[in-house]
Design a protein around this motif. Structure first.
Motif, PDB file in Angstrom:
ATOM      1  N   SER A   6      36.354  34.260  42.319  1.00  0.00           N
ATOM      2  CA  SER A   6      36.226  35.000  41.367  1.00  0.00           C
ATOM      3  C   SER A   6      36.011  36.884  42.951  1.00  0.00           C
ATOM      4  O   SER A   6      36.146  37.283  42.867  1.00  0.00           O
ATOM      5  N   TYR A  12      37.956  40.039  43.340  1.00  0.00           N
ATOM      6  CA  TYR A  12      37.365  41.575  43.721  1.00  0.00           C
ATOM      7  C   TYR A  12      37.412  42.142  45.290  1.00  0.00           C
ATOM      8  O   TYR A  12      37.408  42.997  44.703  1.00  0.00           O
ATOM      9  N   ILE A  32      40.239  45.185  39.109  1.00  0.00           N
ATOM     10  CA  ILE A  32      39.915  43.582  38.188  1.00  0.00           C
ATOM     11  C   ILE A  32      37.893  43.901  37.210  1.00  0.00           C
ATOM     12  O   ILE A  32      38.725  42.825  36.637  1.00  0.00           O
ATOM     13  N   VAL A  48      38.463  43.246  33.127  1.00  0.00           N
ATOM     14  CA  VAL A  48      37.602  42.556  32.550  1.00  0.00           C
ATOM     15  C   VAL A  48      37.148  43.083  31.021  1.00  0.00           C
ATOM     16  O   VAL A  48      36.935  42.661  30.302  1.00  0.00           O
ATOM     17  N   SER A  49      36.983  44.391  31.672  1.00  0.00           N
ATOM     18  CA  SER A  49      36.427  45.284  30.495  1.00  0.00           C
ATOM     19  C   SER A  49      37.412  45.210  29.663  1.00  0.00           C
ATOM     20  O   SER A  49      36.978  45.513  28.248  1.00  0.00           O
ATOM     21  N   LEU A  53      39.261  44.418  28.252  1.00  0.00           N
ATOM     22  CA  LEU A  53      39.659  42.403  27.553  1.00  0.00           C
ATOM     23  C   LEU A  53      38.374  41.854  26.973  1.00  0.00           C
ATOM     24  O   LEU A  53      38.483  41.793  25.963  1.00  0.00           O
ATOM     25  N   GLN A  54      37.672  42.553  27.202  1.00  0.00           N
ATOM     26  CA  GLN A  54      36.001  42.158  26.657  1.00  0.00           C
ATOM     27  C   GLN A  54      35.851  42.812  25.325  1.00  0.00           C
ATOM     28  O   GLN A  54      35.718  42.269  24.363  1.00  0.00           O
TER      29      GLN A  54
END
Length: 79
Positions: free
Chosen positions: A57, A61, A68, A72-73, A75-76
């Motif tokens: 990870s 990053y 990234i 991720v935000s 997808l969240q």
């Protein structure tokens, strides 16, 4: 305790469920390499998995930076 045909069949099926054959890749060199590579994971998986996941990870990053975080935000919020 008296055994009946029903309990004998249950005992036989339970033994067949728990009788798992060892992993075999049908090639001696590959099987030996597989057993060598997976034996530490079977004993203490977290010693290897946690540092590897943290390192991966961090590497992702460092390579992709804010992209990234945005992914991720997204997808969240999507799930």
């Amino acid at each position: 305790m008296r055994t009946t045909p029903f309990t004998e069949s249950i005992d036989k099926s339970m033994q067949s469920i728990f009788a798992i054959p060892p992993n075999d890749l049908h090639h001696k060199l590959l099987t030996n390499w597989y057993k060598l590579a997976t034996s530490p994971l079977k004993r203490m998986p977290f010693i290897y998995i946690v540092p590897l996941s943290l390192g991966a990870s961090l590497a992702v990053y460092m390579l992709f930076g804010q992209l990234i975080i945005q992914l991720v935000s997204l997808l969240q919020y999507g799930f």
